[in-house]
Write an enzyme that holds these catalytic residues in place. Structure first.
Site, short mmCIF file in Angstrom:
data_model
loop_
_atom_site.label_atom_id
_atom_site.label_comp_id
_atom_site.label_asym_id
_atom_site.label_seq_id
_atom_site.Cartn_x
_atom_site.Cartn_y
_atom_site.Cartn_z
N TYR A 29 0.84 -1.21 0.00
CA TYR A 29 0.00 0.00 0.00
C TYR A 29 0.87 1.25 0.00
O TYR A 29 0.62 2.19 -0.74
CB TYR A 29 -0.92 -0.02 1.24
CG TYR A 29 -1.93 1.10 1.24
CD1 TYR A 29 -3.22 0.89 0.76
CD2 TYR A 29 -1.59 2.38 1.71
CE1 TYR A 29 -4.14 1.91 0.74
CE2 TYR A 29 -2.52 3.41 1.69
CZ TYR A 29 -3.79 3.17 1.21
OH TYR A 29 -4.71 4.18 1.19
N PHE A 52 -8.58 18.51 -24.99
CA PHE A 52 -9.28 17.23 -25.16
C PHE A 52 -10.61 17.30 -24.40
O PHE A 52 -10.77 18.08 -23.48
CB PHE A 52 -8.42 16.08 -24.64
CG PHE A 52 -9.09 14.74 -24.85
CD1 PHE A 52 -9.34 14.28 -26.13
CD2 PHE A 52 -9.51 13.98 -23.78
CE1 PHE A 52 -9.99 13.07 -26.33
CE2 PHE A 52 -10.17 12.77 -23.97
CZ PHE A 52 -10.40 12.32 -25.25
N ASP A 53 -11.58 16.46 -24.78
CA ASP A 53 -12.93 16.60 -24.19
C ASP A 53 -12.99 16.40 -22.68
O ASP A 53 -13.71 17.12 -22.00
CB ASP A 53 -13.98 15.75 -24.93
CG ASP A 53 -13.64 14.28 -25.00
OD1 ASP A 53 -12.47 13.95 -24.79
OD2 ASP A 53 -14.53 13.47 -25.29
N ASP A 97 -0.33 18.74 -21.30
CA ASP A 97 -1.05 17.47 -21.31
C ASP A 97 -0.22 16.56 -22.22
O ASP A 97 -0.23 16.71 -23.44
CB ASP A 97 -2.47 17.68 -21.85
CG ASP A 97 -3.21 16.36 -22.09
OD1 ASP A 97 -2.56 15.29 -22.07
OD2 ASP A 97 -4.43 16.40 -22.30
N ALA A 116 -0.19 13.26 -22.98
CA ALA A 116 -0.65 11.92 -23.36
C ALA A 116 0.18 11.32 -24.52
O ALA A 116 0.55 10.15 -24.48
CB ALA A 116 -2.13 11.96 -23.74
N LYS A 173 -1.69 6.06 -23.44
CA LYS A 173 -1.24 6.35 -24.80
C LYS A 173 0.25 6.05 -24.89
O LYS A 173 0.65 4.92 -25.05
CB LYS A 173 -1.53 7.81 -25.16
CG LYS A 173 -3.00 8.08 -25.49
CD LYS A 173 -3.81 8.33 -24.28
CE LYS A 173 -5.23 8.75 -24.58
NZ LYS A 173 -6.03 8.81 -23.37
N HIS A 180 -21.37 12.36 -26.02
CA HIS A 180 -21.11 11.41 -27.11
C HIS A 180 -20.92 9.98 -26.62
O HIS A 180 -21.13 9.03 -27.36
CB HIS A 180 -19.94 11.88 -27.98
CG HIS A 180 -18.61 11.81 -27.32
ND1 HIS A 180 -18.26 12.63 -26.28
CD2 HIS A 180 -17.56 11.01 -27.54
CE1 HIS A 180 -17.03 12.34 -25.90
NE2 HIS A 180 -16.58 11.36 -26.65
N1 F0G Z 1 -5.67 14.18 -22.76
C1 F0G Z 1 -5.65 13.75 -24.04
C2 F0G Z 1 -4.92 14.52 -25.07
C3 F0G Z 1 -6.35 12.59 -24.39
O1 F0G Z 1 -6.34 12.19 -25.65
C4 F0G Z 1 -7.03 11.87 -23.38
C5 F0G Z 1 -7.76 10.65 -23.70
C6 F0G Z 1 -6.99 12.36 -22.06
C7 F0G Z 1 -6.30 13.50 -21.79
C8 F0G Z 1 -7.70 11.65 -20.94
O2 F0G Z 1 -7.00 10.51 -20.58
O3 F0G Z 1 -8.55 8.60 -21.08
O4 F0G Z 1 -6.56 8.32 -19.58
O5 F0G Z 1 -8.52 9.61 -18.82
N2 F0G Z 1 -8.03 10.29 -24.86
C9 F0G Z 1 -8.65 9.06 -25.29
C10 F0G Z 1 -8.88 9.12 -26.77
C11 F0G Z 1 -9.83 8.63 -24.50
O6 F0G Z 1 -9.56 8.21 -27.29
O7 F0G Z 1 -8.35 10.00 -27.44
P1 F0G Z 1 -7.71 9.19 -20.00
#
Ligand code: F0G
Length: 457
Positions: free
Chosen positions: A72, A124-125, A214, A216, A257, A449
């Site tokens: 833990y 990102f969304d 960000d 990713a 990613k 979506h």
């Molecule tokens: N930032 C970016 C640029 C992303 O593409 C994503 C996720 C996230 C943050 C959020 O990360 O999914 O680990 O919570 N993108 C995925 C996609 C879901 O299909 O592009 P997460």
């Protein structure tokens, strides 16, 4: 003759794909209310809905799974991952989280207040969702070139510095930080140059605001810098990564990613006070700071994935595979976003199905057709995703309406890419028949979506 590129790996384990027919898929997508997220994975043959958490781990990553320390507190897997992240990024502090949006939730809990503005390239969304959920606003300052699908500008993820400076001037005290997404997913997986990052850093210093990344797809971004930004042609990917992050105050990361794991994320930063603040939120939302929602074994696999994911050989093969699909589609005259993105090919739905009205979700209509015809699942990056304006509740019609075909890492072969290309060519050749799209039957108040139900028009 020049030898063709080959994947720098061979396959040790395979997973079978369930075969289906267009008739079967027609029934399944109707049962799923025409929402591709609602399909079962065995109803899909080639799954390009995302590159997130869907890549193949290496033998060395699987070996790390066996070495995982599930303590833990103070797990040795945590220290392995912490060391890897700090070495790679140069940031002083590191906190694991269960995925990228969790990292956003923790960081924004510490930094974003009501009525703040968060400028950046296209957010990102989930990022936008976490900003708007706090009654703050995401301001898109992406360069204009990004909105022209044919423009071959090499860094379409860049921020337009005039737009950014205007925002910084206009809202003093309301902007805690600038957020730069690399590569810029919402704009087609497009990279940001180091030159642009240096300018953003200067503006942030001038106006006294923070600068977060960000990250990713930071490794894919570094690859594009190496091949497109002259100054870095002879740098290693790891050197470029270090340079990128040296310009920022911290980062959020979806490790699903470029970490090449199925689940995981993290936050890293330099400021010790911020680290303390984020630690408290992490304990509340994610778990103790030496696991943050991740298993020990997953932290080990991530440490190894980050090392493999930042090698030139791996990145070269990944981008070559994307280019293969993109080049075939261009040959077939299918309209696609150029230059091709780092993790996906984006199809221009406006040009592909021009007769479907924009109110009838053109890109979604095309994504449904691709699924029925060939069992390929892409994702709509258009009006459904853009959602409603949180204040006026009106539909937001984005400049770009696209279907994203995201390619999971090390998962599909070139012949499967060829299948995708031919399927799209066949649909393109008969596209004149497509005149009607869909209407919404039910939608959630935010991030609709994922769960929306649609009806045929
Ligand atoms: N930032 C970016 C640029 C992303 O593409 C994503 C996720 C996230 C943050 C959020 O990360 O999914 O680990 O919570 N993108 C995925 C996609 C879901 O299909 O592009 P997460």
């Amino acid at each position: 003759m020049k030898l063709p590129y080959i994947e720098p790996y061979k396959i040790k384990m395979v997973e079978s794909i369930d075969q289906s027919t267009p008739e079967m898929r027609k029934k399944w997508i109707e049962e799923a209310s025409f929402n591709l997220f609602k399909l079962k994975s065995n109803q899909v043959m080639i799954d390009l809905i995302t590159d997130s958490g869907t890549g193949a781990m290496s033998d060395k990553q699987w070996a790390e799974i066996m070495l995982g320390d599930e303590s833990y507190a103070g797990s040795s897997s945590f220290f392995k991952l912490e060391k890897t992240v700090k070495t790679l990024t140069g940031f002083k502090h590191f906190i694991p989280t269960h995925q990228g949006r969790a990292a956003e939730n923790v960081l924004f809990s510490a930094l974003v207040s009501k009525e703040d503005l968060i400028p950046g390239n296209s957010h990102f969304d989930t990022t936008k969702g976490h900003i708007e959920y706090r009654n703050a606003t995401a301001v898109d300052c992406t360069v204009n070139e990004a909105f022209d699908l044919e423009d071959n500008y090499p860094f379409k993820g860049n921020i337009n510095l005039q737009k950014l400076e205007k925002t910084l001037q206009k809202y003093p005290g309301k902007i805690p930080f600038v957020l730069l997404t690399v590569t810029c997913n919402s704009n087609g997986g497009q990279p940001v140059s180091i030159e642009n990052m240096r300018d953003i850093r200067m503006l942030c210093d001038q106006y006294g605001v923070g600068f977060f990344i960000d990250g990713a797809r930071f490794a894919e971004n570094a690859y594009f810098i190496k091949i497109r930004e002259k100054e870095f042609a002879n740098h290693s990917i790891k050197q470029i990564v270090k340079e990128m992050f040296s310009l920022a105050d911290g980062m959020t990361m979806s490790a699903k990613k470029d970490g090449i794991v199925n689940m995981g994320g993290f936050i890293a930063m330099n400021d010790s006070e911020l680290y303390k603040n984020c630690s408290t939120f992490t304990i509340m939302y994610e778990g103790f700071v030496t696991y943050g929602g991740m298993s020990g074994r997953d932290m080990g696999a991530l440490a190894q994935g980050l090392i493999e994911g930042t090698t030139f050989e791996y990145l070269e093969s990944r981008i070559q595979q994307i280019n293969y699909l993109g080049d075939r589609l261009v040959e077939f005259k299918v309209p696609v976003l150029k230059p091709f993105g780092g993790h996906a090919i984006y199809i221009d739905a406006v040009k592909f199905v021009p007769d479907i009205p924009k109110e009838e979700y053109r890109a979604q209509s095309l994504a449904i057709e691709l699924y029925i015809v060939a069992g390929i699942r892409g994702v709509e990056i258009g009006t459904l995703l853009a959602d409603r304006d949180p204040k006026t509740r009106e539909n937001r019609f984005p400049k770009l309406e696209m279907v994203r075909l995201a390619i999971p890492r090390r998962t599909y072969t070139l012949s499967q890419m060829e299948y995708v290309a031919v399927a799209l060519k066949n649909i393109y050749d008969t596209r004149k028949e497509a005149k009607r799209g869909y209407e919404i039957d039910w939608e959630a108040p935010i991030m609709r979506h994922f769960t929306v139900k649609l009806k045929k028009k």
